[in-house]
Write an enzyme that holds these catalytic residues in place. Structure first.
Site, PDB file in Angstrom:
ATOM      1  N   CYS A 203     -10.063 107.903  -3.341  1.00 30.09           N
ATOM      2  CA  CYS A 203     -10.032 107.183  -4.617  1.00 30.09           C
ATOM      3  C   CYS A 203      -9.281 105.862  -4.477  1.00 30.09           C
ATOM      4  O   CYS A 203      -9.565 104.905  -5.200  1.00 30.09           O
ATOM      5  CB  CYS A 203      -9.402 108.043  -5.705  1.00 30.09           C
ATOM      6  SG  CYS A 203      -7.733 108.622  -5.320  1.00 30.09           S
ATOM      7  N   HIS A 473      -3.881 110.471  -8.423  1.00 34.40           N
ATOM      8  CA  HIS A 473      -5.282 110.056  -8.397  1.00 34.40           C
ATOM      9  C   HIS A 473      -5.386 108.650  -8.973  1.00 34.40           C
ATOM     10  O   HIS A 473      -4.719 108.309  -9.954  1.00 34.40           O
ATOM     11  CB  HIS A 473      -6.147 111.027  -9.211  1.00 34.40           C
ATOM     12  CG  HIS A 473      -7.602 110.680  -9.227  1.00 34.40           C
ATOM     13  ND1 HIS A 473      -8.384 110.665  -8.087  1.00 34.40           N
ATOM     14  CD2 HIS A 473      -8.419 110.315 -10.255  1.00 34.40           C
ATOM     15  CE1 HIS A 473      -9.614 110.324  -8.410  1.00 34.40           C
ATOM     16  NE2 HIS A 473      -9.667 110.095  -9.715  1.00 34.40           N
TER      17      HIS A 473
END
Length: 521
Positions: A203, A473
């Site tokens: 990510c 994240h």
């Protein structure tokens, strides 16, 4: 910014002969020549004025009246309107970074047609005398379908009259279709967004690639074939990966796709080969990948040098800081200039922040702390004029040159005594004026006559980090057309402005609203 749409220039109508003014019939040789449609002029763009048929070849054809009535229906679903749209797509399919359409072929002999003729009664594409066996003429005689649309010139030809047909209603429909095609092309030039697949804790890479895709300067560079992966000497040599070639392919895939998620495996592999610290499937920092990607793009871009670099990275992100140190004893001022590709701003401020908790952080406050005077400890600075090192000197930073695209990192991760994350919210605006943080705002600087518009920026992307330091994240918000989209790996959704401005920003990208001509080269 997208290029301004060109106004459609209607074609000049050919001379219409009235019944009482019809000239004598041409000799037989002229009739044979007139029966063949003249070659179409090459159009460089889809909105250019179409070439007018030669003067004197138009006629008041009785066969065109049913076509005018059908084409003038509000539905615009006639073979004529559909044929005009097809013609516009054929003309624009050869432009850079757009997938080419297969050339139409004759439905009888299957010959690829350089100049397709579309029957306006049954919709068949047939060959003329220049492309094949003139099946269009045979079709007109056997079926009684006299009217054909030349898809290259968008002109109507009547085989019964052996003449081109002009009618104001048909010209009006062509102009409306051209304007609609321009609008669709402009909207397609900036698609909303395309998700990127997570290839295993990647990510951190996806959010930076999405920020690059939303960057108008990088988009203009790669979509205009300024770096062609098929002609790149680095890729041809094959000695090392070229990240510019991978970005060229990424932009091509993004701007010609159907919107399905894309897996940037080749970019990940190239990054692993070029940056050992980013290799493997461990969690990485998005800012570290940003710096690494900038360095790799810089080294693989034509025009890359160590000084006065003209590569696309330095043209887009490079700015210049001026450091000013004032001696506490003799007040001597020493200045130096340092280049930068991004600004890293403290959230807790340290010595320059009265509120060490950082509970009321704003982007303006972070920039003010970054450019405010800072007291240096005794011994940190030795004056070049008086040689004193015992007195306290002051240091102040100012932005001497603003970049076209300003990248700002908010330091949320601390690695002093122990690693931790700062979850303080930071308010940031959609529009940012950078004049107060430049050297022109320093009281001792000479007056600056730079227009205020050159200091104004607009928010382009926001990279956010959710979770803890070792278990988090990355997501991003990117501006596309006039909306923001939230991109969470392969998931894409429209995001309201309130959600964007209330996000836990980690990296901010602002784009100048106005670029001087020299910066647009």
């Amino acid at each position: 910014m997208l290029a301004t749409q060109s106004a459609y220039i209607p074609r000049q109508p050919p001379l219409i002969h009235k019944a009482v003014q019809r000239p004598p019939a041409p000799p037989p040789a002229a009739k044979v020549a007139a029966a063949q449609p003249p070659p179409a002029a090459t159009a460089t763009t889809t909105v250019a004025a179409q070439p007018a048929p030669p003067a004197g070849t138009g006629s008041l054809c009785k066969h065109v009246q049913p076509l005018v009535k059908a084409a003038g229906e509000p539905s615009s679903s006639s073979h004529f309107a559909l044929g005009v749209r097809w013609s516009l797509r054929l003309a624009s399919s050869g432009s850079a970074k757009r997938r080419k359409l297969e050339p139409p072929s004759c439905r009888v002999c299957n010959v690829a047609l350089a100049r397709p003729l579309l029957c306006l009664d049954c919709g068949l594409t047939l060959c003329g005398a220049r492309d094949g066996q003139d099946h269009a003429k045979l079709h007109a005689k056997s079926r009684g379908h006299e009217l054909f649309l030349d898809l290259r010139s968008r002109s109507v030809y009547c085989y019964a009259c052996s003449d081109y047909v002009y009618h104001p209603v048909l010209e009006r429909i062509i102009s409306l279709q051209v304007v609609a095609h321009e609008d669709a092309y402009a909207a397609a030039a900036t698609p909303p967004a395309r998700g990127l697949r997570n290839l295993g804790q990647t990510c951190y890479m996806s959010v930076i690639l999405q920020a690059f895709l939303a960057n108008p300067l990088l988009r203009s560079y790669f979509l205009s074939d300024r770096h062609n992966s098929l002609l790149c000497p680095i890729s041809i040599a094959g000695e090392k990966p070229c990240l510019c070639c991978e970005m060229d392919r990424l932009f091509s895939e993004t701007y010609v796709s159907d919107g399905t998620p894309f897996g940037p495996t080749s970019i990940l592999y190239s990054t692993w080969l070029s940056s050992s610290e980013l290799s493997g499937y461990a969690q990485q920092d998005a800012h570290e990948f940003l710096i690494s990607a900038m360095n790799l793009l810089h080294s693989s871009c034509p025009g890359s040098t160590n000084s006065h670099c003209t590569c696309i990275i330095h043209q887009t992100f490079a700015g210049q800081l001026r450091s000013e140190v004032r001696c506490g004893k003799c007040a001597n001022v020493t200045t130096s200039a340092d280049p930068f590709l991004d600004l890293s701003l403290d959230l807790k401020g340290g010595k320059k922040l009265a509120d060490p908790t950082g509970a009321h952080n704003t982007l303006a406050g972070c920039l003010n702390r970054f450019t405010s005077p800072e007291q240096l400890a005794p011994g940190e600075y030795t004056c070049a004029k008086c040689g004193d090192a015992s007195n306290v000197a002051s240091k102040r930073l100012g932005i001497k040159k603003l970049p076209p695209v300003l990248c700002i990192q908010l330091k949320r991760f601390e690695h002093s005594a122990g690693s931790s994350k700062i979850d303080t919210a930071v308010r940031f605006p959609l529009k940012l004026n950078m004049r107060p943080y430049t050297t022109s705002a320093i009281p001792t600087s000479p007056p600056d006559s730079t227009p205020s518009s050159l200091f104004e920026y607009e928010l382009s992307s926001v990279v956010c980090h959710e979770g803890q330091l070792n278990n988090g994240h990355f997501t991003t918000f990117c501006r596309a057309v006039d909306d923001f989209y939230c991109l969470d790996d392969d998931k894409v959704r429209r995001a309201p402005i309130a959600e964007v401005l209330g996000s836990m920003a980690y990296l901010l990208t602002y784009v100048k609203r106005t670029l001087p001509f020299a910066e647009r080269q």
